[in-house]
Design a protein around this motif. Structure first.
Motif, PDB file in Angstrom:
ATOM      1  N   MET A 137       1.592  -2.486  -7.826  1.00 46.75           N
ATOM      2  CA  MET A 137       1.247  -1.718  -6.628  1.00 46.75           C
ATOM      3  C   MET A 137      -0.019  -0.894  -6.850  1.00 46.75           C
ATOM      4  SD  MET A 137       4.980  -0.446  -5.445  1.00 46.75           S
ATOM      5  CE  MET A 137       4.438   0.459  -3.997  1.00 46.75           C
ATOM      6  N   LEU A 170       9.585   0.665  -2.044  1.00 45.79           N
ATOM      7  CA  LEU A 170       9.041   0.378  -3.383  1.00 45.79           C
ATOM      8  C   LEU A 170       8.524   1.660  -4.041  1.00 45.79           C
ATOM      9  CD1 LEU A 170       7.226  -2.986  -2.584  1.00 45.79           C
ATOM     10  CD2 LEU A 170       9.095  -2.691  -4.210  1.00 45.79           C
ATOM     11  N   ARG A 171       7.848   2.511  -3.259  1.00 43.94           N
ATOM     12  CA  ARG A 171       7.352   3.781  -3.829  1.00 43.94           C
ATOM     13  C   ARG A 171       8.524   4.649  -4.302  1.00 43.94           C
ATOM     14  NH1 ARG A 171       3.162   2.787  -0.314  1.00 43.94           N
ATOM     15  NH2 ARG A 171       4.320   3.515   1.489  1.00 43.94           N
ATOM     16  N   THR A 187       8.869  -1.524   3.442  1.00 44.71           N
ATOM     17  CA  THR A 187       8.991  -1.997   2.053  1.00 44.71           C
ATOM     18  C   THR A 187       8.098  -1.166   1.134  1.00 44.71           C
ATOM     19  OG1 THR A 187       7.509  -3.783   2.734  1.00 44.71           O
ATOM     20  CG2 THR A 187       9.803  -4.349   2.340  1.00 44.71           C
ATOM     21  N   GLY A 188       6.938  -0.722   1.649  1.00 47.68           N
ATOM     22  CA  GLY A 188       6.073   0.138   0.826  1.00 47.68           C
ATOM     23  C   GLY A 188       6.797   1.416   0.428  1.00 47.68           C
ATOM     24  N   ASP A 244      -3.245   3.527  -4.427  1.00 49.40           N
ATOM     25  CA  ASP A 244      -3.763   2.237  -3.973  1.00 49.40           C
ATOM     26  C   ASP A 244      -4.667   2.365  -2.749  1.00 49.40           C
ATOM     27  OD1 ASP A 244      -1.681   2.897  -2.294  1.00 49.40           O
ATOM     28  OD2 ASP A 244      -0.711   0.930  -2.375  1.00 49.40           O
ATOM     29  N   GLY A 275       5.563  -3.614   7.146  1.00 47.79           N
ATOM     30  CA  GLY A 275       5.023  -4.099   5.868  1.00 47.79           C
ATOM     31  C   GLY A 275       5.814  -5.255   5.293  1.00 47.79           C
ATOM     32  N   PHE A 276       6.640  -5.870   6.088  1.00 47.40           N
ATOM     33  CA  PHE A 276       7.419  -7.030   5.675  1.00 47.40           C
ATOM     34  C   PHE A 276       7.675  -7.894   6.901  1.00 47.40           C
ATOM     35  CE2 PHE A 276      11.228  -9.464   5.062  1.00 47.40           C
ATOM     36  CZ  PHE A 276      11.113  -9.924   3.771  1.00 47.40           C
ATOM     37  N   GLN A 305       8.211 -14.995   2.209  1.00 49.73           N
ATOM     38  CA  GLN A 305       9.050 -13.894   2.706  1.00 49.73           C
ATOM     39  C   GLN A 305       9.513 -14.168   4.132  1.00 49.73           C
ATOM     40  OE1 GLN A 305       7.031 -10.109   2.238  1.00 49.73           O
ATOM     41  NE2 GLN A 305       6.754 -10.390   0.034  1.00 49.73           N
ATOM     42  N   GLN A 355      -1.981  -5.203  -5.612  1.00 49.58           N
ATOM     43  CA  GLN A 355      -1.496  -6.582  -5.409  1.00 49.58           C
ATOM     44  C   GLN A 355      -0.133  -6.569  -4.739  1.00 49.58           C
ATOM     45  OE1 GLN A 355      -1.541  -7.635  -9.484  1.00 49.58           O
ATOM     46  NE2 GLN A 355      -3.727  -8.104  -9.506  1.00 49.58           N
ATOM     47  N   LEU A 356       0.270  -7.738  -4.274  1.00 48.13           N
ATOM     48  CA  LEU A 356       1.600  -7.831  -3.671  1.00 48.13           C
ATOM     49  C   LEU A 356       2.654  -7.957  -4.770  1.00 48.13           C
ATOM     50  CD1 LEU A 356       1.189 -10.189  -0.569  1.00 48.13           C
ATOM     51  CD2 LEU A 356       1.151  -7.693  -0.685  1.00 48.13           C
ATOM     52  N   VAL A 357       3.756  -7.266  -4.574  1.00 49.38           N
ATOM     53  CA  VAL A 357       4.890  -7.341  -5.491  1.00 49.38           C
ATOM     54  C   VAL A 357       5.531  -8.726  -5.299  1.00 49.38           C
ATOM     55  CG1 VAL A 357       7.167  -6.316  -5.919  1.00 49.38           C
ATOM     56  CG2 VAL A 357       5.214  -4.841  -5.394  1.00 49.38           C
ATOM     57  N   ARG A 368      -3.374   8.295  -1.940  1.00 49.90           N
ATOM     58  CA  ARG A 368      -2.507   7.307  -2.569  1.00 49.90           C
ATOM     59  C   ARG A 368      -3.309   6.533  -3.602  1.00 49.90           C
ATOM     60  NH1 ARG A 368       0.776   3.881   1.829  1.00 49.90           N
ATOM     61  NH2 ARG A 368       0.033   2.171   0.547  1.00 49.90           N
ATOM     62  N   ARG A 404       5.179 -10.280   4.300  1.00 51.50           N
ATOM     63  CA  ARG A 404       3.754 -10.288   3.991  1.00 51.50           C
ATOM     64  C   ARG A 404       3.307 -11.614   3.408  1.00 51.50           C
ATOM     65  NH1 ARG A 404       3.276  -4.186   3.082  1.00 51.50           N
ATOM     66  NH2 ARG A 404       1.125  -3.749   2.565  1.00 51.50           N
ATOM     67  N   VAL A 450      10.870  -8.091  -3.671  1.00 50.60           N
ATOM     68  CA  VAL A 450      10.819  -7.487  -2.336  1.00 50.60           C
ATOM     69  C   VAL A 450      12.018  -7.964  -1.511  1.00 50.60           C
ATOM     70  CG1 VAL A 450       9.443  -7.275  -0.236  1.00 50.60           C
ATOM     71  CG2 VAL A 450       8.310  -7.367  -2.441  1.00 50.60           C
ATOM     72  N   ARG A 477      -6.059  -5.047  -1.813  1.00 51.10           N
ATOM     73  CA  ARG A 477      -5.045  -5.073  -0.744  1.00 51.10           C
ATOM     74  C   ARG A 477      -5.569  -5.808   0.490  1.00 51.10           C
ATOM     75  NH1 ARG A 477      -3.928   0.823   0.285  1.00 51.10           N
ATOM     76  NH2 ARG A 477      -2.115   0.229   1.499  1.00 51.10           N
TER      77      ARG A 477
HETATM   78  P1  AMP Z   1       2.309  -0.384   2.127  1.00 53.22           P
HETATM   79  O1  AMP Z   1       2.806   1.017   2.029  1.00 53.22           O
HETATM   80  O2  AMP Z   1       3.016  -1.200   3.148  1.00 53.22           O
HETATM   81  O3  AMP Z   1       0.812  -0.463   2.242  1.00 53.22           O
HETATM   82  O4  AMP Z   1       2.671  -1.070   0.722  1.00 53.22           O
HETATM   83  C1  AMP Z   1       2.175  -0.555  -0.490  1.00 53.22           C
HETATM   84  C2  AMP Z   1       2.259  -1.606  -1.576  1.00 53.22           C
HETATM   85  O5  AMP Z   1       3.634  -1.991  -1.783  1.00 53.22           O
HETATM   86  C3  AMP Z   1       1.543  -2.910  -1.289  1.00 53.22           C
HETATM   87  O6  AMP Z   1       0.152  -2.846  -1.585  1.00 53.22           O
HETATM   88  C4  AMP Z   1       2.288  -3.871  -2.211  1.00 53.22           C
HETATM   89  O7  AMP Z   1       1.903  -3.680  -3.565  1.00 53.22           O
HETATM   90  C5  AMP Z   1       3.715  -3.376  -2.071  1.00 53.22           C
HETATM   91  N1  AMP Z   1       4.403  -4.035  -0.955  1.00 53.22           N
HETATM   92  C6  AMP Z   1       4.855  -3.461   0.194  1.00 53.22           C
HETATM   93  N2  AMP Z   1       5.445  -4.360   0.984  1.00 53.22           N
HETATM   94  C7  AMP Z   1       5.356  -5.543   0.334  1.00 53.22           C
HETATM   95  C8  AMP Z   1       5.757  -6.877   0.637  1.00 53.22           C
HETATM   96  N3  AMP Z   1       6.377  -7.185   1.784  1.00 53.22           N
HETATM   97  N4  AMP Z   1       5.483  -7.849  -0.274  1.00 53.22           N
HETATM   98  C9  AMP Z   1       4.881  -7.584  -1.431  1.00 53.22           C
HETATM   99  N5  AMP Z   1       4.457  -6.346  -1.777  1.00 53.22           N
HETATM  100  C10 AMP Z   1       4.692  -5.335  -0.915  1.00 53.22           C
END
Ligand code: AMP
Length: 220
Positions: free
Chosen positions: A54, A36-37, A32-33, A158, A86-87, A93, A58-60, A156, A89, A65, A167
């Motif tokens: 992001m 989203l990116r 999911t990261g 974040d 990453g899902f 969900q 914070q969480l989206v 990155r 979270r 998602v 995070r």
């Molecule tokens: P990651 O690459 O998995 O560390 O995700 C990077 C960022 O994407 C996280 O810090 C959140 O902002 C967002 N993100 C990724 N997966 C989720 C999820 N399942 N729920 C909410 N936000 C997410």
């Protein structure tokens, strides 16, 4: 079936291990990261909504998602399975995922915070193709440049200290309750995530090779 989810704090190695396992088992890798990116980079409406959330670490929000996950899982069609990186979270969900697909294994990556912070400080990513490097353990061939496309690697957004603190807090408060949630169903496999990628991959393989335990309840 190999319907697998990886749980763990940022920097635990979920992405690296998901890549290895998906290649070995010939299953889809759904991060999911990464999705989203990509949405942020493509400036889609979803990406525009997610961008500042992001960057702050914070969480989206769950509905956003869930929308991309449901779409990706639908688009897989019949397959050998998938690894969710990453899902889920949040509990919401996890409960929504239940309505989409059952899981066979949930792998929890266990790692001390000290090691996480060390890893994330040394993590660099290619902003173009998403390849991930570590300055100490997995450096690019040419310093500072992506092996695949030569793009200059970046820290990155974040992974910067303030977003990183947020995070980690989100992980503790919103994601850790999922460990008990999946443990109750007999699906949880805890693994030691400290060590070289190949060593951890062996543990992941062992953890996902067995069948659900006696407490596993049938899914709806
Ligand atoms: P990651 O690459 O998995 O560390 O995700 C990077 C960022 O994407 C996280 O810090 C959140 O902002 C967002 N993100 C990724 N997966 C989720 C999820 N399942 N729920 C909410 N936000 C997410």
């Amino acid at each position: 079936m190999n319907r697998i989810a990886f749980l763990g704090p940022p920097g635990a190695g979920k992405g690296t291990q998901a890549e290895i396992l998906s290649r070995e088992l010939k299953i889809a890798h759904l991060s999911t990261g990464d999705l989203l990116r990509a949405a942020v980079a493509a400036q889609t409406p979803l990406g525009e909504q997610a961008k500042s959330i992001m960057a702050a670490g914070q969480l989206v929000p769950d509905p956003l998602v869930l929308e991309i996950v449901a779409e990706r899982l639908r688009s897989l069609g019949p397959s050998n399975g998938f690894v969710l990186d990453g899902f889920p979270r949040t509990l919401a969900q996890a409960e929504s995922l239940d309505g989409i697909t059952p899981l066979d294994h949930v792998v929890a990556f266990e790692i001390p915070e000290r090691v996480l912070l060390e890893r994330l400080g040394a993590r660099r990513q290619c902003p173009k193709c998403g390849s991930v490097y570590n300055l100490k353990t997995l450096p690019p061939r040419e310093p500072g440049r992506c092996d695949r496309d030569g793009t200059e690697l970046v820290l990155r957004n974040d992974d910067r200290p303030e977003a990183l603190r947020t995070r980690l807090l989100a992980y503790h408060e919103q994601t850790m309750p999922l460990l008990a949630f999946y443990d109750r169903r007999g699906l949880l496999r805890r693994i030691d995530a400290v060590g070289e990628a190949s060593t951890v991959a062996t543990r992941v393989r062992a953890a996902t090779a067995d069948r659900p335990g006696p407490n596993a309840r049938p899914h709806p």
